[in-house]
Design a protein around this motif. Structure first.
Motif, mmCIF file in Angstrom:
data_model
loop_
_atom_site.group_PDB
_atom_site.id
_atom_site.type_symbol
_atom_site.label_atom_id
_atom_site.label_comp_id
_atom_site.label_asym_id
_atom_site.label_seq_id
_atom_site.Cartn_x
_atom_site.Cartn_y
_atom_site.Cartn_z
ATOM 1 N N TYR A 571 0.857 -1.195 0.000
ATOM 2 C CA TYR A 571 0.000 0.000 0.000
ATOM 3 C C TYR A 571 0.893 1.244 0.000
ATOM 4 O O TYR A 571 0.991 1.961 1.007
ATOM 5 C CB TYR A 571 -0.906 0.012 1.238
ATOM 6 N N PRO A 572 1.590 1.514 -1.100
ATOM 7 C CA PRO A 572 2.570 2.604 -1.105
ATOM 8 C C PRO A 572 1.938 4.002 -0.981
ATOM 9 O O PRO A 572 2.625 4.955 -0.618
ATOM 10 C CB PRO A 572 3.253 2.438 -2.464
ATOM 11 N N ASP A 573 0.635 4.124 -1.264
ATOM 12 C CA ASP A 573 0.009 5.444 -1.252
ATOM 13 C C ASP A 573 -0.559 5.830 0.120
ATOM 14 O O ASP A 573 -1.133 6.909 0.282
ATOM 15 C CB ASP A 573 -1.118 5.493 -2.293
ATOM 16 N N VAL A 574 -0.435 4.954 1.112
ATOM 17 C CA VAL A 574 -1.007 5.235 2.432
ATOM 18 C C VAL A 574 -0.169 6.291 3.140
ATOM 19 O O VAL A 574 1.060 6.151 3.252
ATOM 20 C CB VAL A 574 -1.089 3.944 3.269
ATOM 21 N N VAL A 608 -5.157 -2.397 9.562
ATOM 22 C CA VAL A 608 -4.641 -1.095 10.007
ATOM 23 C C VAL A 608 -4.532 -0.139 8.827
ATOM 24 O O VAL A 608 -4.879 1.043 8.904
ATOM 25 C CB VAL A 608 -3.281 -1.281 10.704
ATOM 26 N N LEU A 609 -4.002 -0.652 7.704
ATOM 27 C CA LEU A 609 -3.822 0.184 6.523
ATOM 28 C C LEU A 609 -5.161 0.709 5.988
ATOM 29 O O LEU A 609 -5.248 1.840 5.482
ATOM 30 C CB LEU A 609 -3.100 -0.609 5.432
ATOM 31 N N LYS A 610 -6.206 -0.100 6.110
ATOM 32 C CA LYS A 610 -7.501 0.288 5.566
ATOM 33 C C LYS A 610 -8.297 1.193 6.517
ATOM 34 O O LYS A 610 -8.978 2.139 6.082
ATOM 35 C CB LYS A 610 -8.332 -0.951 5.246
ATOM 36 N N HIS A 611 -8.225 0.912 7.830
ATOM 37 C CA HIS A 611 -9.155 1.549 8.767
ATOM 38 C C HIS A 611 -8.491 2.491 9.768
ATOM 39 O O HIS A 611 -9.167 3.321 10.368
ATOM 40 C CB HIS A 611 -9.927 0.474 9.530
ATOM 41 N N VAL A 612 -7.180 2.363 9.997
ATOM 42 C CA VAL A 612 -6.509 3.202 10.994
ATOM 43 C C VAL A 612 -5.755 4.343 10.319
ATOM 44 O O VAL A 612 -5.848 5.507 10.719
ATOM 45 C CB VAL A 612 -5.542 2.363 11.858
ATOM 46 N N ALA A 613 -4.987 4.011 9.273
ATOM 47 C CA ALA A 613 -4.164 5.032 8.617
ATOM 48 C C ALA A 613 -4.977 6.225 8.106
ATOM 49 O O ALA A 613 -4.522 7.373 8.212
ATOM 50 C CB ALA A 613 -3.370 4.393 7.472
ATOM 51 N N PRO A 614 -6.170 6.017 7.560
ATOM 52 C CA PRO A 614 -6.921 7.181 7.050
ATOM 53 C C PRO A 614 -7.424 8.135 8.137
ATOM 54 O O PRO A 614 -7.730 9.289 7.848
ATOM 55 C CB PRO A 614 -8.097 6.542 6.304
ATOM 56 N N VAL A 615 -7.526 7.696 9.419
ATOM 57 C CA VAL A 615 -8.146 8.534 10.449
ATOM 58 C C VAL A 615 -7.187 8.925 11.552
ATOM 59 O O VAL A 615 -7.398 9.922 12.237
ATOM 60 C CB VAL A 615 -9.375 7.807 11.052
ATOM 61 N N ALA A 616 -6.127 8.167 11.803
ATOM 62 C CA ALA A 616 -5.206 8.465 12.903
ATOM 63 C C ALA A 616 -4.137 9.436 12.434
ATOM 64 O O ALA A 616 -3.531 9.222 11.377
ATOM 65 C CB ALA A 616 -4.572 7.186 13.420
#
Length: 692
Positions: A571-574, A608-616
């Motif tokens: 997931y290089p764009d996270v 984590v990559l899907k649900h944590v990275a976008p909001v934390a």
């Protein structure tokens, strides 16, 4: 890595050019476009693509299925069919060409990309598997050949060891060689270099109805013999292999003409030598219609010649020293004992027991094996000391090393009067013989024999020791070859079993994963193909890690770091970057356990990559590994995200990933998982490492 080359076979130019543009935009190389089946075959042989996209319905007499069949007969390349037709007859014909995929028009490029990547990955995996199978097949064939040669040499040893009469021995040798090698004629010559005479010429009797041709002429004089390969072998003291239908510069013109007139094919000549002195040759020749001899035949005939040389010398000693009948009979029995076993401990025990039997005044005999320039203690028999002084180990500049390095026997009548033992311990009043154990020119070991007092060694005693040493060397070499062959065969079997076990483990894991996905699909959930690819790539990551650790148990903390890092890389764009902390731990896991844990860690990291990275603001992952009681491992995976939905905690709703995690921990690891929220999502795992 170089871009994959893809050949497009499509008779609609607009569709083909559009497909080419789309493929090149996702970093593939399209070297050519074929509009017909004939062009497809030609351009495949011209460009050798990594993959072919083949339209089934093509203009002309050859459709895509027939083109694929002809291509697969010549080139190992994966082919993906493209078609708007899905009738059963067409599908059945296409299946017979074993395609790598089947895409229905119209198609999405994302689906096409996934199909291409899976086809390329599977083709590369199949290629590596075929290479591995070929490598282990060659190893098995080599081991089988070595075992067959060892058994043939063993049978040959038994055959010549049981023949005492010299004429019978020589005839037995040539007959046995003719039965072992692909030769129509075997000749044994014994020579007298002082008188320049051929003492004996022995040829094989007809074998299995084969009659020797009347036109075959053997050399009549010593001078004629020197003009051919036999003379060259005697001068250089090494084997000579001469293939058929090829002039050999080592032969004179007269010898080559006689060889051609007699229609002799390949010729193999090896020296008969004893203590580096050549006294004859052993020659094998075949006919023009037979295949040439090879290096395997050279080694086998050389080994037979070494044993034959020893056997001939034994027989000569027996004939010339009738007054030593008792001693020589004991030597003969020792020879039978030694050659009847290929187990090295049994061989060494027989050697030392024979020394004691033949030389009753021996107080000690020791055998050292000579390997890689070093003497290694193998066995001894007799006292451990003389007076209060123990027998010392060999010194690198001492007598035993000198014998091993030079291959020459050292005879000492009185150690106290020998310059090599000047100022040695006064209690040492013994005589010594240090004898090399040689096969051909190669020293395999050294045998030291000590007499209880100063003693002028007689020719008879030295002759018996040399005879015993030569027979012992041959027996040790046979035992070594047999043990090497056995170990090679065992290694090959273990490697095949290991590969089979690993492949089964990986296949079982993938099948289990697919069943879990199928279960969720049945509940109405959709399946993300990228997630499936990510799981398979995670399995590839742990496979590489296990290979680096030679498939031994590996640290669980290192496994966690590698798997989580692999998931993040996919997931290089996270953004922002995720901070991962894996606490060091001494806990290790087996390969099978590592495979199951990889799926679990990958699913949690992906979550984590899907649900944590976008909001934390600063996404964190912490992994803690602890060893508990009763061989239980405790692993905690936590993040600082919004936590698990209440429906997940209540188990009223279960996503594909968490269902897969629960299935793997329960069925694969025989453990349990507890999900909770505490400053983020927390997953606690408890399991016992699997014993494979």
């Amino acid at each position: 890595m170089p871009r994959a080359k893809i050949l497009i076979v499509e008779d609609e130019l607009i569709v083909a050019n559009n497909l080419k543009i789309n493929l090149e935009q996702i970093d593939y190389h399209v070297p050519a476009i074929a509009a017909s089946g004939v062009q497809a075959v030609e351009k495949t042989l011209e460009h050798w693509p990594d993959l072919i996209l083949m339209d089934i319905k093509l203009r002309g007499s050859m459709d895509g299925i027939e083109a694929a069949r002809q291509i697969r007969e010549q080139v190992d390349v994966p082919i993906i069919f493209m078609t708007a037709y899905t009738d059963d007859a067409t599908f059945q014909r296409a299946k017979q060409t074993e395609p790598a995929g089947y895409v229905l028009k119209p198609f999405e490029m994302r689906d096409m990309h996934s199909t291409i990547e899976m086809a390329l990955y599977k083709h590369e995996a199949d290629r590596k598997l075929k290479q591995s199978e070929a490598r282990y097949r060659r190893l098995f064939e080599q081991s089988s050949a070595l075992l067959a040669d060892t058994e043939a040499l063993y049978r040959f040893s038994l055959s010549i060891a049981t023949t005492e009469n010299l004429p019978d021995l020589l005839q037995n040798v040539v007959n046995s060689v003719a039965e072992t090698l692909p030769a129509f004629r075997v000749t044994l010559l014994t020579l007298n270099f002082e008188t320049r005479q051929i003492e004996q010429i022995i040829t094989n009797r007809p074998v299995s109805g084969l009659q020797l041709p009347d036109s075959v002429q053997l050399p009549d004089t010593f001078e004629e013999l020197e003009e051919g390969l036999t003379g060259w072998v005697v001068r250089h003291k090494k084997p000579a292999l001469s293939p058929k239908n090829s002039p050999d510069p080592r032969e004179s013109l007269r010898v080559r003409q006689r060889r051609q007139a007699n229609k002799v094919g390949a010729i193999l000549v090896v020296p008969l030598q004893y203590h580096a002195q050549v006294f004859g040759t052993l020659t094998a020749a075949n006919q023009l219609y037979q295949p040439d001899f090879d290096q395997r035949d050279v080694k086998l005939l050389s080994a037979m010649a070494n044993q034959t040389a020893v056997a001939i010398e034994n027989a000569r000693l027996l004939e010339n020293t009738r007054q030593r009948v008792t001693e020589l009979e004991a030597v003969h029995q020792a020879t039978l004992s030694l050659t009847s076993s290929l187990k090295l401990p049994t061989v060494l025990t027989g050697i030392l027991q024979s020394v004691v039997t033949l030389l009753p005044n021996t107080i000690k005999s020791v055998i050292y094996l000579y390997q890689n320039g070093e003497l290694i203690f193998a066995a001894d028999k007799g006292r451990e000391q003389v007076g209060n002084t123990y027998f010392p180990p060999p010194r690198t500049n001492g007598t035993t090393y000198t014998v091993a390095q030079t291959g020459q026997t050292v005879v000492i009548a009185d150690i106290q009067n020998d310059h090599r033992y000047k100022n040695y311990h006064p209690e040492w009043k013994v005589a010594m013989v240090s004898l090399p154990l040689k096969v051909g020119h190669r020293v395999r070991g050294v045998m030291n024999v000590f007499h209880h007092a100063p003693h002028p060694w007689s020719d008879s005693e030295l002759r018996v020791l040399r005879l015993l040493g030569d027979q012992a060397a041959v027996a040790i070499e046979n035992a070594r070859l047999y043990e090497q062959t056995r170990q090679d065969a065992a290694t090959k079997a273990a490697l095949l079993e290991t590969i089979n076990h690993r492949v089964k483990n990986n296949l079982s894991t993938i099948i289990g994963m697919l069943y879990a996905i199928q279960h969720c699909t049945a509940d109405g959930q959709t399946i993300n193909l990228d997630d499936l690819i990510g799981r398979i790539e995670a399995l590839a990551t742990v496979h590489n890690l296990l290979a680096a650790h030679e498939w031994q148990p590996l640290p669980l903390s290192e496994l966690a770091e590698r798997v989580i890092d692999s998931a993040i890389q996919s997931y290089p764009d996270v953004t922002p970057p995720i901070c991962v902390t894996v606490q060091p731990s001494p806990v290790t896991v087996t390969p099978k356990c590592a495979t199951n844990l990889t799926l679990i860690l990958h699913e949690l990291a992906t979550n984590v990559l899907k649900h944590v990275a976008p909001v934390a603001p600063t996404p964190n992952v912490d992994v803690n590994i602890r060893a508990g009681g009763h061989n239980v491992v405790n692993l905690t995976f936590c993040d600082n995200g919004p936590g698990y939905p209440q429906a997940v905690l209540d188990q009223t709703r279960q996503q594909v990933g968490l269902f897969l995690v629960n299935t793997v921990i329960t069925n694969g690891l025989r453990g349990v998982v507890h999900l909770r929220n505490h400053n983020g999502a927390v997953a606690d795992f408890h399991f016992a490492p699997i014993i494979e």
